[in-house]
Design an enzyme around this catalytic site. Structure first.
Site, PDB file in Angstrom:
ATOM      1  N   LYS A 116       0.820  -1.215   0.000  1.00 42.08           N
ATOM      2  CA  LYS A 116       0.000   0.000   0.000  1.00 42.08           C
ATOM      3  C   LYS A 116       0.854   1.266   0.000  1.00 42.08           C
ATOM      4  O   LYS A 116       0.404   2.315  -0.441  1.00 42.08           O
ATOM      5  CB  LYS A 116      -0.972  -0.018   1.167  1.00 42.08           C
ATOM      6  CG  LYS A 116      -2.056  -1.092   0.954  1.00 42.08           C
ATOM      7  CD  LYS A 116      -3.155  -1.026   1.971  1.00 42.08           C
ATOM      8  CE  LYS A 116      -4.292  -1.978   1.608  1.00 42.08           C
ATOM      9  NZ  LYS A 116      -3.884  -3.412   1.742  1.00 42.08           N
TER      10      LYS A 116
HETATM   11  C1  LIG Z   1      -4.519  -4.437   1.037  1.00 49.06           C
HETATM   12  C2  LIG Z   1      -3.814  -5.743   0.946  1.00 49.06           C
HETATM   13  C3  LIG Z   1      -4.224  -6.750   0.043  1.00 49.06           C
HETATM   14  C4  LIG Z   1      -5.445  -6.602  -0.839  1.00 49.06           C
HETATM   15  O1  LIG Z   1      -5.295  -5.646  -1.832  1.00 49.06           O
HETATM   16  P1  LIG Z   1      -6.570  -5.077  -2.654  1.00 49.06           P
HETATM   17  O2  LIG Z   1      -6.044  -3.957  -3.426  1.00 49.06           O
HETATM   18  O3  LIG Z   1      -7.573  -4.658  -1.588  1.00 49.06           O
HETATM   19  O4  LIG Z   1      -7.099  -6.193  -3.484  1.00 49.06           O
HETATM   20  C5  LIG Z   1      -3.466  -7.905  -0.038  1.00 49.06           C
HETATM   21  N1  LIG Z   1      -2.382  -8.100   0.746  1.00 49.06           N
HETATM   22  C6  LIG Z   1      -1.962  -7.171   1.639  1.00 49.06           C
HETATM   23  C7  LIG Z   1      -0.783  -7.457   2.487  1.00 49.06           C
HETATM   24  C8  LIG Z   1      -2.657  -5.964   1.773  1.00 49.06           C
HETATM   25  O5  LIG Z   1      -2.251  -5.039   2.665  1.00 49.06           O
END
Ligand SMILES: *Cc1c(COP(=O)(O)O)cnc(C)c1O
Length: 471
Positions: A113
């Site tokens: 993120k």
């Molecule tokens: C947010 C997240 C996801 C999921 O990603 P999306 O964009 O919501 O599909 C998967 N793995 C981790 C570690 C995350 O923080």
């Protein structure tokens, strides 16, 4: 470039107008009016570029209301080796024949993120300064989103973050990451309750339009188009690292929750990046896997949403999925509305199994899917450690397992690494019997002084706290 709403609202907007907005006024999600096409000459040029310049090239196709020199400076300031740990920013490495891991988790909070949130922080600061405005970001987190947002916004002018989290329910590492921040513009609010209580509070505050306007409340959730756009860049960067020339197809596997990450892959593919398959990897919360197998999209009730060992994928519905379905139904806003407003609103599900559009999901758009369980995660973590001396986190493990179910000879399969194992140490201990290594900068963070207030699960209490801290 103009942006439209998936639900057919007649207004068209520019990038900086939607940057600070959430949903479109009709409840839809913003998408560009068209996907800019990337030809072979552009791909050849981009292959040679450092990450920050690649980001600038891609972003400028979608952002025409920030002067190019400014946008370039924002990209250069965001994607540095200092922040992301290497000059490649998203280094790729081959795990076994034809299977690669793309490292997206070496940013400040050790989850992918950061790739988008760090850019968002700089875009927000830029745009707010330009408008002479301020923004108070109110969010709810069970872990990754909150810390990524706080590390992106800390010390930024014009922005405050009020992040609610369920008291005592995040991992000690995640708590320490957030609560040890001492920046005056970051406010941690531990709510006595569960994650759903935090989300309800955010909704209640946002629904109080008077309060929302007076205190300029905004969000940074995953439906924000700028976040999605930032993620498009690493599909290109991964592609260039996995191939020697631009005529070779590559497939990606994406650990998925709200469908933001893999939707960025869809956008890259629509732009003409030679992606063969996009594998959507889910855990036991398999709304998306069910859709890609059957054509039925069935939102889960809270009671049917499992708490798993890949918690960032624990979703009852996938908030970005509407963007893909809009393309799937040929960008027919009327049809989209009947699915998401009428069908989902009334019955909590829609069924495309008999609709010719559904076949297009695989045939035209390249989507496939798989599902994993806790036992699969443990087995994959052990196997990856044993055979490749590599530790993966539980979400990436879900990706690896799914990837192996969709390999095609001669087509590199790139698995997106969405977090580092230290964030989910308990599951690593369960699988391996020992803790994963921790990057030096996080040594001893649990012992640092904590900056957090505890509030009851009550929207009025949160509003009062925001009001007090907005002078
Ligand atoms: C947010 C997240 C996801 C999921 O990603 P999306 O964009 O919501 O599909 C998967 N793995 C981790 C570690 C995350 O923080």
């Amino acid at each position: 470039m103009n942006y439209l709403s998936t639900r057919g609202h007649p207004d068209r907007k520019r990038f900086c107008e939607i940057l600070l907005e959430g949903l479109a006024p009709d409840g839809g999600l913003y998408l560009p009016e068209h996907y800019p096409q990337v030809d072979t000459a552009a791909l050849a040029r981009w292959r040679e570029l450092p990450y920050a310049e690649l980001a600038f090239e891609i972003l400028s196709l979608y952002i025409d209301d920030i002067p190019p020199a400014d946008l370039k400076a924002i990209c250069a300031k965001t994607y540095t080796a200092e922040v992301f740990g290497s000059d490649e920013i998203v280094p790729l490495r081959e795990l076994e024949d034809g299977v690669y891991l793309e490292a997206l988790s070496n940013g400040p909070t050790l989850a992918f993120k950061d790739m988008a949130m760090q850019l968002l922080g700089n875009l927000f600061e830029y745009e707010l300064a330009r408008r002479g405005a301020e923004l108070n970001i109110l969010g709810a987190t069970s872990g990754d989103t909150g810390s990524a947002a706080e590390y992106a916004m800390r010390g930024k002018k014009g922005v405050r973050v009020f992040m609610t989290s369920p008291d005592g329910r995040m991992s000690p590492f995640q708590q320490a990451q957030m609560f040890s921040l001492q920046d005056q513009n970051i406010h941690n609010i531990a709510i006595s309750g569960v994650f759903d209580d935090c989300q309800d509070i955010v909704k209640a505050v946002s629904n109080d339009l008077g309060f929302k306007r007076k205190y300029r409340i905004g969000t940074v959730n995953s439906i924000n188009w700028a976040r999605l756009l930032a993620q498009v860049v690493y599909y290109f960067a991964g592609y260039f690292q996995a191939t020697a020339s631009n005529d070779k197809p590559v497939s990606f596997t994406v650990p998925s929750g709200n469908f933001g990450n893999v939707c960025a892959g869809h956008v890259a593919r629509m732009m003409g990046l030679p992606i063969q398959t996009l594998v959507v990897a889910t855990n036991e919360n398999d709304v998306l896997d069910e859709f890609f197998r059957t054509g039925i999209y069935r939102v889960r009730a809270a009671a049917d949403t499992h708490e798993t060992s890949s918690p960032s994928m624990d979703i009852s519905k996938a908030s970005n999925f509407e963007r893909f379905v809009f393309d799937l139904v040929g960008r027919d806003a009327g049809k989209l509305r009947s699915l998401f407003v009428d069908e989902l609103g009334r019955h909590g599900r829609f069924d495309l199994s008999a609709d010719p559009a559904f076949r297009q999901a695989a045939e035209r758009f390249g989507f496939k899917s798989s599902r994993s369980t806790h036992a699969d995660r443990l087995a994959t973590i052990r196997d990856t450690d044993k055979r490749f001396a590599t530790l993966v986190d539980p979400h990436t493990a879900d990706g690896l397992k799914a990837a192996r179910e969709h390999l095609a000879p001669g087509v590199p399969m790139v698995v997106l690494e969405t977090a580092l194992p230290i964030k989910f140490a308990a599951t690593l201990v369960e699988a391996l019997g020992h803790e994963p290594a921790r990057p030096a900068r996080f040594e001893g963070i649990e012992a640092l002084p904590k900056r957090v207030v505890k509030l009851p699960a009550d929207a009025e209490a949160v509003k009062a706290y925001i009001a007090q801290n907005c002078d």
